[in-house]
Design a protein around this motif. Structure first.
Motif, PDB file in Angstrom:
ATOM      1  N   VAL A  32      -4.032 -28.524 -36.517  1.00 29.00           N
ATOM      2  CA  VAL A  32      -5.701 -28.710 -35.656  1.00 29.00           C
ATOM      3  C   VAL A  32      -6.255 -29.794 -36.860  1.00 29.00           C
ATOM      4  O   VAL A  32      -7.038 -30.719 -36.058  1.00 29.00           O
ATOM      5  N   GLU A  44     -13.415 -27.596 -35.530  1.00 32.80           N
ATOM      6  CA  GLU A  44     -13.802 -26.097 -34.935  1.00 32.80           C
ATOM      7  C   GLU A  44     -14.083 -26.486 -33.308  1.00 32.80           C
ATOM      8  O   GLU A  44     -14.051 -25.670 -32.662  1.00 32.80           O
ATOM      9  N   TYR A  47     -11.251 -25.040 -31.348  1.00 35.19           N
ATOM     10  CA  TYR A  47     -11.437 -23.658 -31.153  1.00 35.19           C
ATOM     11  C   TYR A  47     -12.496 -23.144 -30.148  1.00 35.19           C
ATOM     12  O   TYR A  47     -12.498 -22.092 -29.232  1.00 35.19           O
ATOM     13  N   GLY A  51      -9.916 -21.944 -27.834  1.00 36.64           N
ATOM     14  CA  GLY A  51      -9.912 -20.690 -28.621  1.00 36.64           C
ATOM     15  C   GLY A  51      -8.656 -20.682 -29.710  1.00 36.64           C
ATOM     16  O   GLY A  51      -8.781 -19.861 -30.620  1.00 36.64           O
ATOM     17  N   SER A  52      -7.578 -21.341 -29.341  1.00 33.46           N
ATOM     18  CA  SER A  52      -6.640 -21.305 -30.433  1.00 33.46           C
ATOM     19  C   SER A  52      -5.624 -22.495 -30.348  1.00 33.46           C
ATOM     20  O   SER A  52      -5.685 -23.127 -29.296  1.00 33.46           O
ATOM     21  N   LYS A  53      -4.709 -22.717 -31.172  1.00 34.50           N
ATOM     22  CA  LYS A  53      -4.009 -23.942 -31.256  1.00 34.50           C
ATOM     23  C   LYS A  53      -2.794 -23.525 -30.017  1.00 34.50           C
ATOM     24  O   LYS A  53      -2.462 -24.384 -29.234  1.00 34.50           O
ATOM     25  N   GLU A  54      -2.308 -22.272 -29.914  1.00 28.76           N
ATOM     26  CA  GLU A  54      -1.393 -21.975 -28.674  1.00 28.76           C
ATOM     27  C   GLU A  54      -2.043 -22.027 -27.358  1.00 28.76           C
ATOM     28  O   GLU A  54      -1.507 -22.543 -26.605  1.00 28.76           O
ATOM     29  N   LYS A  55      -3.255 -21.705 -27.434  1.00 28.82           N
ATOM     30  CA  LYS A  55      -3.949 -21.896 -26.002  1.00 28.82           C
ATOM     31  C   LYS A  55      -4.347 -23.652 -25.515  1.00 28.82           C
ATOM     32  O   LYS A  55      -4.405 -24.026 -24.511  1.00 28.82           O
TER      33      LYS A  55
END
Length: 193
Positions: A32, A44, A47, A51-55
């Motif tokens: 990230v 930030e 996120y 929300g997340s790296k996967e999302k």
């Protein structure tokens, strides 16, 4: 209003930077910090937006597939042209090919992919289009044909090293790639008659 433009621009910059990062390193290897740096924002923001790296990865895949769908018409009555255009698209967008391969590795064994419902609907439209173009009702056999057509178009970009081994210098030349695409299209024409 400026806030919405800024938010949209930040989101777009993050998606573009993430597409490059994920194509190069996959989900596990992507960082990230590098995505944020490429996008010119604080990490930030990733996120906050996703929300997340996967999302974020899932959003990148969705955007890439949306672009593919927007650029390549449904197979309809001309699956030969569909394979040729799809082959050209994958060759022009190697990052999509890598993203799909990373996705397959990351989600291996899972029954459902994130966003799978939309992808199932998209494939159902393609299957229906292919069936209509062939004067048939959509069926599992039509879906299998679509799967094989997609795989035939995708394979050339997925396995360039195998193409170089089997075809030598021809594999990387524009003329050799055109001939391979045309031969794949001719194969489809013969197979579907």
């Amino acid at each position: 209003m400026a806030s919405k433009v800024s938010t949209a621009a930040t989101r777009a910059a993050l998606l573009e930077a993430a597409r490059e990062e994920f194509a190069a390193y996959g989900i596990a290897g992507a960082r990230v910090d590098r995505i944020a740096e490429r996008a010119g924002v604080n990490k930030e923001r990733i996120y906050g937006h996703f929300g997340s790296k996967e999302k974020l990865f899932d959003a990148v895949i969705t955007e890439a597939l949306d672009d593919l769908t927007a650029q390549i018409a449904l197979p309809g009555a001309d699956p030969v042209d569909y394979v040729a255009k799809l082959t050209d698209y994958y060759r022009a967008h190697p990052e999509l090919v890598r993203l799909l391969m990373w996705e397959a590795l990351n989600y291996r064994g899972q029954e459902l992919l994130p966003g799978q419902e939309a992808r199932v609907e998209r494939c159902a439209r393609k299957t229906a289009s292919l069936a209509e173009g062939r004067g048939e009702e959509p069926s599992p056999a039509t879906a299998r044909t679509l799967f094989l057509l997609t795989g035939l178009a995708l394979f050339q970009s997925m396995m360039p090293q195998l193409a170089r081994i089997m075809l030598g210098d021809e594999a990387d030349s524009p003329e050799g790639q055109r001939q391979l695409r045309d031969q794949a299209a001719a194969f489809v024409a013969a197979a579907l008659t």
